[in-house]
Design an enzyme around this catalytic site. Structure first.
Site, mmCIF file in Angstrom:
data_model
loop_
_atom_site.group_PDB
_atom_site.id
_atom_site.type_symbol
_atom_site.label_atom_id
_atom_site.label_comp_id
_atom_site.label_asym_id
_atom_site.label_seq_id
_atom_site.Cartn_x
_atom_site.Cartn_y
_atom_site.Cartn_z
ATOM 1 N N ARG A 233 20.630 99.406 77.265
ATOM 2 C CA ARG A 233 19.365 99.212 77.982
ATOM 3 C C ARG A 233 19.031 100.414 78.869
ATOM 4 O O ARG A 233 17.862 100.755 79.039
ATOM 5 C CB ARG A 233 19.421 97.942 78.819
ATOM 6 C CG ARG A 233 19.196 96.701 77.958
ATOM 7 C CD ARG A 233 19.223 95.440 78.757
ATOM 8 N NE ARG A 233 18.634 94.345 77.988
ATOM 9 C CZ ARG A 233 18.821 93.064 78.269
ATOM 10 N NH1 ARG A 233 19.587 92.708 79.285
ATOM 11 N NH2 ARG A 233 18.238 92.138 77.531
ATOM 12 N N LYS B 232 22.903 78.541 73.353
ATOM 13 C CA LYS B 232 22.196 77.321 73.751
ATOM 14 C C LYS B 232 21.067 76.917 72.814
ATOM 15 O O LYS B 232 20.128 77.655 72.599
ATOM 16 C CB LYS B 232 21.621 77.494 75.154
ATOM 17 C CG LYS B 232 22.679 77.398 76.236
ATOM 18 C CD LYS B 232 22.054 77.481 77.590
ATOM 19 C CE LYS B 232 21.929 76.139 78.273
ATOM 20 N NZ LYS B 232 21.235 76.262 79.563
ATOM 21 N N GLY C 259 15.033 86.832 75.389
ATOM 22 C CA GLY C 259 14.069 85.801 75.762
ATOM 23 C C GLY C 259 12.643 86.265 75.546
ATOM 24 O O GLY C 259 11.799 85.518 75.023
HETATM 25 P P1 ADP Z 1 21.225 86.899 72.821
HETATM 26 O O1 ADP Z 1 21.573 87.510 74.166
HETATM 27 O O2 ADP Z 1 21.418 87.867 71.701
HETATM 28 O O3 ADP Z 1 19.877 86.251 72.835
HETATM 29 P P2 ADP Z 1 22.585 84.447 73.476
HETATM 30 O O4 ADP Z 1 22.585 84.856 74.908
HETATM 31 O O5 ADP Z 1 21.733 83.316 73.069
HETATM 32 O O6 ADP Z 1 22.290 85.727 72.554
HETATM 33 O O7 ADP Z 1 24.070 84.034 73.046
HETATM 34 C C1 ADP Z 1 25.148 84.911 73.166
HETATM 35 C C2 ADP Z 1 26.425 84.183 73.417
HETATM 36 O O8 ADP Z 1 26.633 83.139 72.507
HETATM 37 C C3 ADP Z 1 27.606 85.106 73.303
HETATM 38 O O9 ADP Z 1 28.165 85.348 74.564
HETATM 39 C C4 ADP Z 1 28.584 84.346 72.382
HETATM 40 O O10 ADP Z 1 29.918 84.367 72.850
HETATM 41 C C5 ADP Z 1 28.024 82.926 72.438
HETATM 42 N N1 ADP Z 1 28.403 82.157 71.263
HETATM 43 C C6 ADP Z 1 28.163 82.423 69.969
HETATM 44 N N2 ADP Z 1 28.723 81.505 69.170
HETATM 45 C C7 ADP Z 1 29.350 80.613 69.974
HETATM 46 C C8 ADP Z 1 30.114 79.427 69.746
HETATM 47 N N3 ADP Z 1 30.351 78.976 68.534
HETATM 48 N N4 ADP Z 1 30.594 78.771 70.837
HETATM 49 C C9 ADP Z 1 30.362 79.236 72.074
HETATM 50 N N5 ADP Z 1 29.634 80.338 72.345
HETATM 51 C C10 ADP Z 1 29.136 81.024 71.315
#
Ligand code: ADP
Ligand code: MG
Length: 402
Positions: free
Chosen positions: A41, A206, A380
């Protein structure tokens, strides 16, 4: 929407430009020192910053880091970011001792043409994220007093109605930075007439964060592949036991409805990598989705799922991927994300990666960033854009000068 290059063409020499940047980088403090684990970033903000400096502007950078609780908290100081920014620019970047008080005023007053300073974390001010327009407005007045012009290059924050993103733009002549302009360009290509097949891959932690985007995108996409922590709520909606995996019980019903409406557009994992705990030396077990043992957590998608998702991606001409397929931060759970990331990079057409963690995963797993059409810095923000929502930080840039 005026761009920073138009602003520069009008002349910015000697003018104080408040530049909102997204410098919210991941930090590792396990050694007692705060070390930036991915500076993507910071690097993404350099083109706008350099253009302003070369044009002789006095650049005052504002940014947030993490989620401090609206008061000074040194664990969230931007000090490591100021140091890294200085290294990348090859000049010293002084960090103001506060966000918008006497320290900020002193830092700005010390700038010469072409210099840069960084204000302390904007979220040290409770008003930054306040729901109260007057509270945010009062902080925005203090930001506006530090500068003559405002440039927003913080794409990752444009979906927030925050003082340094939204309110300040109503108080100063404003423009969009190069990063914001590029992001908009690419995301618009996804929403307007994408080349088909158009496949979206969603993962991350989530479900509730992402259900709205699933709902909005289902009619527009040809296929939606779901992995990551969010897949377990969908698997539960299909009647599978998910052990101790992430599960949002209050979303199961919505997932059931989405699956019913979507027919075979939604593709779920067929196998998962399970373990007892989230640790780097975990004993893992790969099981089909209908045999997740009680007491184990699903922490990555399995190899058959990587193959299945790969088949769905092979003929795609447009792909948007958000959210890691597993807990890629830990070695035993990197394979799903690596496999899917590799399949996305191989797509013949436009491939876009959105999301802070997804972008970090690409770099952390040593994948070639050039394999993607675009890596968005805003998770987001890109999701809300694709949902078709109005983003306050963009709407205000399209409005008249303050
Ligand atoms: P982004 O930042 O790319 O939008 P998110 O913030 O939604 O992605 O999600 C990222 C997180 O999701 C990571 O820290 C990863 O460890 C977690 N994650 C992925 N798969 C799982 C899982 N099966 N159980 C728990 N956490 C998970
Ligand atoms: Mg994230």
């Amino acid at each position: 929407m005026r761009t920073v290059d138009e602003l520069i063409a009008e002349g910015v020499r000697g003018r104080r430009v408040l530049m909102r940047a997204d410098l919210n980088v991941p930090l590792d403090d396990s050694t007692g020192e705060r070390v930036i684990t991915d500076d993507g970033r910071i690097r993404a903000s350099l083109p706008t910053l350099q253009a302003l400096r070369e044009a002789g502007a006095r650049v005052v950078v504002a940014a947030h880091l993490g989620r401090p609780k609206g008061e000074r908290d040194d664990r969230y100081s931007l000090a490591p970011v100021a140091a890294r920014l200085g290294e990348l620019l090859g000049v010293e970047v002084p960090l103001a001792t506060d966000t918008a008080g006497s320290g900020a005023q002193a830092a700005v007053a010390a700038l010469s043409d072409g210099d840069v300073c960084l204000l302390e974390n904007v979220r040290f001010e409770a008003a930054e994220t306040s729901k109260d327009d007057d509270a945010r407005g009062a902080l925005a007045d203090r930001f506006a007093a530090l500068a003559d012009l405002y440039v927003d290059d913080a794409f990752g924050a444009v979906h927030r109605k925050h003082a340094s993103v939204y309110d300040v733009a109503t108080r100063l002549p404003h423009a969009a930075g190069r990063l914001v302009a590029t992001e908009l360009d690419v995301l618009t290509r996804l929403t307007e007439d994408p080349q088909r097949p158009y496949v979206v891959v969603l993962g991350g932690s989530k479900v509730s964060d992402k259900l709205a985007v699933i709902e909005a995108m289902l009619p527009k996409v040809d296929r939606l592949l779901v992995g990551g922590g969010m897949c377990f709520t969908f698997l539960a909606a299909q009647g599978h036991g998910v052990g101790d995996s992430l599960l949002e019980t209050d979303q199961v019903e919505t997932c059931r409805r989405l699956l019913a409406e979507a027919g075979d557009k939604v593709v779920l994992p067929v196998d998962v990598v399970c373990a007892e705990a989230l640790v780097a030396d975990a004993q893992v077990k790969v099981v089909p989705v209908d045999a997740i043992p009680d007491g184990l957590k699903g922490l990555d998608v399995g190899p058959n799922t990587v193959d299945l998702f790969g088949q769905h991606l092979a003929d795609a001409h447009t792909v948007f991927w958000n959210g890691p397929m597993g807990v890629f931060e830990l070695a035993p759970f990197t394979h799903g994300t690596r496999g899917v990331a590799t399949a996305v990079a191989a797509v013949d057409g436009l491939s876009v990666v959105g999301g802070g963690d997804s972008a970090a995963a690409v770099r952390q797993l040593g994948l070639d960033e050039d394999g993607y059409g675009h890596i968005s810095t805003g998770g987001g923000a890109s999701l809300e854009f694709l949902e078709g929502r109005e983003l306050p930080g963009l709407a205000v840039l399209s409005g008249g000068a303050g």
